[in-house]
Write a protein that holds these residues in place. Sequence first.
Motif, PDB file in Angstrom:
ATOM      1  N   MET A  23       0.847  -1.200   0.000  1.00 53.49           N
ATOM      2  CA  MET A  23       0.000   0.000   0.000  1.00 53.49           C
ATOM      3  C   MET A  23       0.884   1.252   0.000  1.00 53.49           C
ATOM      4  SD  MET A  23      -2.880   1.134   2.812  1.00 53.49           S
ATOM      5  CE  MET A  23      -3.718   2.698   2.639  1.00 53.49           C
ATOM      6  N   PRO A  24       0.658   2.195  -0.931  1.00 55.35           N
ATOM      7  CA  PRO A  24       1.495   3.398  -1.009  1.00 55.35           C
ATOM      8  C   PRO A  24       1.382   4.233   0.261  1.00 55.35           C
ATOM      9  CG  PRO A  24       0.158   3.124  -2.996  1.00 55.35           C
ATOM     10  CD  PRO A  24      -0.357   2.139  -1.999  1.00 55.35           C
ATOM     11  N   LYS A  25       2.500   4.815   0.654  1.00 55.56           N
ATOM     12  CA  LYS A  25       2.503   5.659   1.838  1.00 55.56           C
ATOM     13  C   LYS A  25       2.021   7.069   1.503  1.00 55.56           C
ATOM     14  CE  LYS A  25       6.239   3.407   4.425  1.00 55.56           C
ATOM     15  NZ  LYS A  25       7.499   3.640   5.171  1.00 55.56           N
ATOM     16  N   ILE A  26       1.431   7.735   2.485  1.00 60.58           N
ATOM     17  CA  ILE A  26       1.025   9.133   2.332  1.00 60.58           C
ATOM     18  C   ILE A  26       2.292   9.983   2.312  1.00 60.58           C
ATOM     19  CG2 ILE A  26      -0.181  11.074   3.428  1.00 60.58           C
ATOM     20  CD1 ILE A  26      -1.991   8.932   4.788  1.00 60.58           C
ATOM     21  N   ARG A  27       2.447  10.799   1.275  1.00 60.63           N
ATOM     22  CA  ARG A  27       3.630  11.648   1.136  1.00 60.63           C
ATOM     23  C   ARG A  27       3.353  12.987   1.828  1.00 60.63           C
ATOM     24  NH1 ARG A  27       7.253  10.056  -2.527  1.00 60.63           N
ATOM     25  NH2 ARG A  27       7.838  12.207  -3.089  1.00 60.63           N
ATOM     26  N   LEU A  28       4.052  13.216   2.930  1.00 61.28           N
ATOM     27  CA  LEU A  28       3.784  14.376   3.777  1.00 61.28           C
ATOM     28  C   LEU A  28       4.965  15.344   3.801  1.00 61.28           C
ATOM     29  CD1 LEU A  28       2.021  15.762   6.044  1.00 61.28           C
ATOM     30  CD2 LEU A  28       3.296  14.336   7.672  1.00 61.28           C
ATOM     31  N   MET A  29       4.653  16.632   3.661  1.00 59.78           N
ATOM     32  CA  MET A  29       5.654  17.683   3.815  1.00 59.78           C
ATOM     33  C   MET A  29       5.297  18.508   5.049  1.00 59.78           C
ATOM     34  SD  MET A  29       6.554  21.069   1.494  1.00 59.78           S
ATOM     35  CE  MET A  29       7.213  20.217   0.053  1.00 59.78           C
ATOM     36  N   ILE A  30       6.308  18.857   5.853  1.00 63.46           N
ATOM     37  CA  ILE A  30       6.106  19.664   7.056  1.00 63.46           C
ATOM     38  C   ILE A  30       6.687  21.052   6.818  1.00 63.46           C
ATOM     39  CG2 ILE A  30       6.672  19.916   9.499  1.00 63.46           C
ATOM     40  CD1 ILE A  30       6.902  16.835   9.605  1.00 63.46           C
ATOM     41  N   VAL A  31       5.860  22.092   7.041  1.00 61.70           N
ATOM     42  CA  VAL A  31       6.307  23.468   6.801  1.00 61.70           C
ATOM     43  C   VAL A  31       6.119  24.282   8.082  1.00 61.70           C
ATOM     44  CG1 VAL A  31       6.075  25.509   5.349  1.00 61.70           C
ATOM     45  CG2 VAL A  31       5.568  23.241   4.395  1.00 61.70           C
ATOM     46  N   ASP A  32       7.226  24.687   8.670  1.00 59.51           N
ATOM     47  CA  ASP A  32       7.197  25.480   9.901  1.00 59.51           C
ATOM     48  C   ASP A  32       8.520  26.219  10.009  1.00 59.51           C
ATOM     49  OD1 ASP A  32       7.464  26.056  12.915  1.00 59.51           O
ATOM     50  OD2 ASP A  32       5.429  25.235  12.787  1.00 59.51           O
ATOM     51  N   GLU A  40       7.323   9.121  12.418  1.00 62.99           N
ATOM     52  CA  GLU A  40       8.388   8.201  12.029  1.00 62.99           C
ATOM     53  C   GLU A  40       8.037   6.719  12.163  1.00 62.99           C
ATOM     54  OE1 GLU A  40      11.894   9.386  14.106  1.00 62.99           O
ATOM     55  OE2 GLU A  40      12.604  10.630  12.451  1.00 62.99           O
ATOM     56  N   LEU A  41       7.234   6.383  13.138  1.00 62.58           N
ATOM     57  CA  LEU A  41       6.921   4.972  13.362  1.00 62.58           C
ATOM     58  C   LEU A  41       5.668   4.505  12.618  1.00 62.58           C
ATOM     59  CD1 LEU A  41       7.638   4.745  17.205  1.00 62.58           C
ATOM     60  CD2 LEU A  41       9.150   4.157  15.292  1.00 62.58           C
ATOM     61  N   GLU A  42       5.088   5.406  11.822  1.00 70.95           N
ATOM     62  CA  GLU A  42       3.857   5.057  11.112  1.00 70.95           C
ATOM     63  C   GLU A  42       4.182   4.409   9.763  1.00 70.95           C
ATOM     64  OE1 GLU A  42       0.898   5.395  12.746  1.00 70.95           O
ATOM     65  OE2 GLU A  42       2.367   5.896  14.305  1.00 70.95           O
ATOM     66  N   SER A  43       3.626   3.238   9.521  1.00 67.81           N
ATOM     67  CA  SER A  43       3.935   2.497   8.296  1.00 67.81           C
ATOM     68  C   SER A  43       3.276   3.079   7.051  1.00 67.81           C
ATOM     69  CB  SER A  43       3.497   1.033   8.455  1.00 67.81           C
ATOM     70  OG  SER A  43       2.096   0.959   8.682  1.00 67.81           O
ATOM     71  N   ASP A  44       2.264   3.935   7.242  1.00 68.30           N
ATOM     72  CA  ASP A  44       1.518   4.445   6.090  1.00 68.30           C
ATOM     73  C   ASP A  44       1.786   5.920   5.796  1.00 68.30           C
ATOM     74  OD1 ASP A  44       0.250   5.228   8.443  1.00 68.30           O
ATOM     75  OD2 ASP A  44      -1.708   5.354   7.481  1.00 68.30           O
ATOM     76  N   ILE A  45       2.723   6.537   6.546  1.00 69.69           N
ATOM     77  CA  ILE A  45       3.023   7.956   6.342  1.00 69.69           C
ATOM     78  C   ILE A  45       4.529   8.143   6.177  1.00 69.69           C
ATOM     79  CG2 ILE A  45       2.896  10.288   7.306  1.00 69.69           C
ATOM     80  CD1 ILE A  45       0.467   9.400   8.920  1.00 69.69           C
ATOM     81  N   ASN A  46       4.906   8.855   5.127  1.00 69.37           N
ATOM     82  CA  ASN A  46       6.317   9.107   4.848  1.00 69.37           C
ATOM     83  C   ASN A  46       6.559  10.613   4.772  1.00 69.37           C
ATOM     84  OD1 ASN A  46       8.992   8.887   4.088  1.00 69.37           O
ATOM     85  ND2 ASN A  46       8.526   8.562   1.912  1.00 69.37           N
ATOM     86  N   VAL A  47       7.344  11.149   5.701  1.00 71.60           N
ATOM     87  CA  VAL A  47       7.704  12.570   5.652  1.00 71.60           C
ATOM     88  C   VAL A  47       8.782  12.738   4.588  1.00 71.60           C
ATOM     89  CG1 VAL A  47       8.601  14.538   6.930  1.00 71.60           C
ATOM     90  CG2 VAL A  47       7.135  12.876   8.092  1.00 71.60           C
ATOM     91  N   ILE A  48       8.385  13.267   3.450  1.00 70.04           N
ATOM     92  CA  ILE A  48       9.299  13.321   2.304  1.00 70.04           C
ATOM     93  C   ILE A  48      10.096  14.627   2.223  1.00 70.04           C
ATOM     94  CG2 ILE A  48       8.221  11.589   0.846  1.00 70.04           C
ATOM     95  CD1 ILE A  48       7.359  15.222   0.351  1.00 70.04           C
ATOM     96  N   GLY A  49       9.798  15.566   3.126  1.00 71.70           N
ATOM     97  CA  GLY A  49      10.560  16.808   3.098  1.00 71.70           C
ATOM     98  C   GLY A  49      10.027  17.845   4.058  1.00 71.70           C
ATOM     99  N   LYS A  92       9.626  23.653  -3.487  1.00 70.05           N
ATOM    100  CA  LYS A  92       9.955  22.236  -3.374  1.00 70.05           C
ATOM    101  C   LYS A  92       8.849  21.289  -3.844  1.00 70.05           C
ATOM    102  CE  LYS A  92      13.272  22.496   0.457  1.00 70.05           C
ATOM    103  NZ  LYS A  92      13.571  22.014   1.829  1.00 70.05           N
ATOM    104  N   ILE A  93       7.650  21.804  -4.025  1.00 70.31           N
ATOM    105  CA  ILE A  93       6.516  20.922  -4.322  1.00 70.31           C
ATOM    106  C   ILE A  93       6.721  20.094  -5.583  1.00 70.31           C
ATOM    107  CG2 ILE A  93       4.107  20.916  -5.096  1.00 70.31           C
ATOM    108  CD1 ILE A  93       3.490  22.954  -3.006  1.00 70.31           C
ATOM    109  N   ASN A  94       7.191  20.719  -6.653  1.00 69.69           N
ATOM    110  CA  ASN A  94       7.357  19.989  -7.912  1.00 69.69           C
ATOM    111  C   ASN A  94       8.374  18.859  -7.813  1.00 69.69           C
ATOM    112  OD1 ASN A  94       5.431  21.373  -9.463  1.00 69.69           O
ATOM    113  ND2 ASN A  94       6.879  23.014  -9.945  1.00 69.69           N
ATOM    114  N   VAL A  95       9.330  19.000  -6.901  1.00 73.87           N
ATOM    115  CA  VAL A  95      10.359  17.967  -6.721  1.00 73.87           C
ATOM    116  C   VAL A  95       9.877  16.883  -5.760  1.00 73.87           C
ATOM    117  CG1 VAL A  95      12.694  17.500  -5.914  1.00 73.87           C
ATOM    118  CG2 VAL A  95      12.219  19.591  -7.201  1.00 73.87           C
ATOM    119  N   LEU A  96       9.313  17.296  -4.633  1.00 73.49           N
ATOM    120  CA  LEU A  96       8.916  16.347  -3.594  1.00 73.49           C
ATOM    121  C   LEU A  96       7.564  15.686  -3.862  1.00 73.49           C
ATOM    122  CD1 LEU A  96      10.007  18.362  -0.431  1.00 73.49           C
ATOM    123  CD2 LEU A  96      11.238  16.525  -1.583  1.00 73.49           C
TER     124      LEU A  96
END
Length: 218
Positions: free
Chosen positions: A1-10, A24-33, A44-48
């Motif tokens: 199952m594909p992971k949710i691609r998440l970006m954090i902006v702060d 970090e410990l969630e199997s379905d969520i990937n912080v990609i940037g 960064k959106i077009n790259v990430l």
Amino acid sequence: MPKIRLMIVDDHEVVRLGMRAAFELESDINVIGEASNGAEALAKINVLMPEVILMDVRMEKMGGIEACREIRSQHPQVAVLMITSYPDDEAVTASILAGASGYLLKNVSRTELLKAVRQVASGQSLLKPDTTRKAIAHMTSIASHGGTTPGDELTDREREVLALVARGYTNKQIAEALYLSEKTARNHVSHILEKLGLSRRSEAAAYAVEHKLTNPRG
């Protein structure tokens, strides 16, 4: 199952690290940037290619609401989840108008945060009916209490700042003229843009000139 691609902006590195740790410990969520402000996030959106962006409301250079508006316009498939340190009816209203999928406080529990990201990733909105009603009521209140007069939605201090923006003052010059810190001056400018639904200082300056707001007491 594909992971949710998440970006954090702060704009606070410690906050970004804390948020990243929550996923970090969630199997379905990937912080990609990460990004430290809205402008950096846009670049960064077009790259990430994130699916969900967890976006702070107030940041330097470009705030979250302005960035949300741009992101939703350029990348409508990306869900933006606004997050802030304290409740603010005007910020909620602006977030809804900017196209945000949800609005959270930073003191939210880890469980609620994870649930929120998963919900907006699936296409759901976190804007509860009562939140939307409050936002609509807030907009109606502005309109019914003189909000139809340009600039009435601004505080006296914000009108002073807007008048100086119209005269071409930089944030540093505004801070010196009004005895503020440069960061406070910058925040005032961000709030003015949010309230007036504008994206750039030049637009705020033009607005002030057009509506004769170059005199803060006018």
